[in-house]
Every structure is written in C-alpha cells, then in structure tokens.
Design a protein around this motif. Sequence first.
Motif, short mmCIF file in Angstrom:
data_model
loop_
_atom_site.label_atom_id
_atom_site.label_comp_id
_atom_site.label_asym_id
_atom_site.label_seq_id
_atom_site.Cartn_x
_atom_site.Cartn_y
_atom_site.Cartn_z
N ALA A 1 1.73 7.03 -6.58
CA ALA A 1 0.65 7.97 -6.90
C ALA A 1 1.08 9.41 -6.60
O ALA A 1 0.81 10.33 -7.38
CB ALA A 1 -0.61 7.62 -6.12
N GLN A 2 1.75 9.58 -5.47
CA GLN A 2 2.20 10.94 -5.12
C GLN A 2 3.25 11.43 -6.12
O GLN A 2 3.28 12.61 -6.47
CB GLN A 2 2.78 10.93 -3.69
N SER A 3 4.11 10.53 -6.56
CA SER A 3 5.14 10.88 -7.52
C SER A 3 4.51 11.32 -8.85
O SER A 3 4.95 12.30 -9.45
CB SER A 3 6.07 9.69 -7.75
N ALA B 1 0.84 -1.20 0.00
CA ALA B 1 0.00 0.00 0.00
C ALA B 1 0.87 1.26 0.00
O ALA B 1 0.59 2.24 -0.71
CB ALA B 1 -0.93 -0.01 1.20
N ALA B 2 1.96 1.22 0.78
CA ALA B 2 2.87 2.37 0.84
C ALA B 2 3.55 2.61 -0.51
O ALA B 2 3.73 3.75 -0.94
CB ALA B 2 3.91 2.14 1.92
N LYS B 3 3.91 1.52 -1.21
CA LYS B 3 4.55 1.66 -2.52
C LYS B 3 3.59 2.30 -3.52
O LYS B 3 3.99 3.16 -4.32
CB LYS B 3 4.98 0.27 -3.03
N LEU C 1 4.09 15.47 -10.78
CA LEU C 1 4.43 15.90 -12.13
C LEU C 1 3.49 16.97 -12.66
O LEU C 1 3.83 17.73 -13.57
CB LEU C 1 4.40 14.69 -13.09
N TYR C 2 2.28 17.03 -12.09
CA TYR C 2 1.27 17.95 -12.59
C TYR C 2 1.05 19.15 -11.67
O TYR C 2 0.13 19.93 -11.87
CB TYR C 2 -0.06 17.19 -12.80
#
Length: 329
Positions: free
Chosen positions: A321-323, A314-316, A327-328
Amino acid sequence: MASSKMKTLLVYKYLDMYSDENNPLSTTDIIRLLAKDGIQCERKSIYADIKTLNSVGFDIIPSTTTKRGFFVASRTFELAQVRLLIDAVTSAGFITPAKTRDLVNKLEGLVSKNEANELVSQVYVDSNTKCDNEEIYYIIDALHDAIINCNKVKFLYKRRNIDKKNKKSFTEKTFKVSPYALIWKDDHYYLVCNNEKYDNLMNLRLDRIRKIEQLDLPARDISEVSEYEHGIDVSDYTSKMFNMFSGESGEVKLLCHLDLREEIMDRFGSKIPLVAVDTDHFETTINAAVSEGLVSWIMNFGDKIKVVSPESLAAKVKTRAQSIASLYE
C-alpha cells in the motif's frame, strides 16, 4: 421388415455406445449384443447394416489396429470438447451437486462408454462451493422468458446473515426488477437487471433467487437506466465488471466490511465462518498460501479488508500500500 429396421437401428446404438477408435466393435461383438435383444442374424447382414448407416450420413469405419471391428469415427462432440463442458459444469457454483451429477451423466452420453469411464475418473465435484437451490433450472427458464417478453419479474433474494456466534441463518428480501441479461462470470450466473426503486443496473446471483414470478408489467427500457440505447451489450458490460502464486499455507484472519460477505463466500465457499464484530464488520479465518498473490487479492478490496493475522502478511500488505501511495506523491 420391422425386425430388419430395428436391427439396423440397434447396430448403430451399440456402435454409438461402445465403440471408439481404441475400442472397435467386431461383428461377433455386435451379433452377441443383438442376441441379448432377441435378434438372431448372420455376420454378412452386419456389413449390410453398416453400409446402410454410412449411406445416410453416419461415419462408421473399420479399425486399422490389431483389434478388428468398426467404430463411430465422427461424433457431434469430440472427447476434448465434452471434457471442457464437464469441467465447466463441475466448476459452476450455481449448479447444485445433484444437478451437476445429472448433467455430467448426460454429457458422458456424447462419447463412448469407454471414453466416458476415462472422463468420470477425472471428474471432481467440490460440494462446498456448490449452491443448494434446486429451483435453478426453473429460475433460468423464467428469466429467459421474461427477458424475451420484456416483462418485469418478482422474486425473493436469499442472503446469509452475520452472527456473533457464527450461527448460519438467512434473510429473504423481495425484489421487483426489469431483467436484461443473464451472464456467467467467475463460475457464477448473474442476472443483470434494474431495481424499480433506482435508475441504474444491478447484478444478482441466480442461485440466491427463490419463488420467481413473471409479472404482466412491461420492463423499463434499458436506456432509462444505463448507457445502452438499443439493448445491453453483454460483452462490453462484462468487460467493465472488475491469482495464482505458490507459498506456504497457513491460517489467515481477516477483518472485512459487511459488503464483502458475498465476495468472501464466492471465493472460499458457503461454509466459511463469518463472525460478526460490529454492525459493519465481520471476521473470517481462511487457510491460504501466504504469497504475493494473496497480497494482491487483498489489495483489490482497498480499506474494506484488514489482515488481523499473521503479522508478516499484514506487513506485506502495508508495504504494498505504501509503495502504491508513493507513486502518487
């Protein structure tokens, strides 16, 4: 005369069935096989038969190895080609186990017995990912005719239910559609069609279709429901329909939106547990290698899949997702 003609045909039958470059048939072998079929002959007549067969286009040549004899040098399909066809059949989820075995047996007939034995020792059929729809040939034939005739079809579409006790049950819904194409993608066979209630294209799994009937009604022109004006461009359509990493295997529990039940079963087989959580979600537990490949697969489904456990996975996913979100920003 009839016996002579039959003998020549039998000589080719034996060479086709039993000979290959590594396993030539000697004249003694051929005479012995003929004797089992009640035909007696001399060695020189075998040479005459082989000469006759070569004169009408068969490619039968003498062996250059220490084992003397003759073999069929050219076949319609090479060994590697037959292997590719067998692999395609065994991996196709829409072909039932029984029909898979039948097709594999027929494909083995395209090579010699010895080569077929080598192939079959390497064939594995995973029944868990195979469908149980024995009507599949009839369905393919009926859809092919309907597409050629530009007629609508009606059928029942079978889907698995989601139950809190994981009790396996199904519902059947009647569809009346205009069929346009059959597409094999990701080891499943799909019908590209239009549901008469809507103005778009949809894809339906052939292995879920039952009781098909071709109707005496014209299909809608595909230009009315898609961008294609002169018939579907299968290559273009398929290209627009959108992992293999190593890692330590373990149990992974996923919370999934109801829309993903087909995707989950396609990937992990129809025996995968699907336990209802609420009206829109179900949980399933899979055994998978926890890796970046699995993270990428989960990310494909956006907010429709949530990792319940393990926390490390889940952490990965959260980090990925945060990474992406960064980008946006």
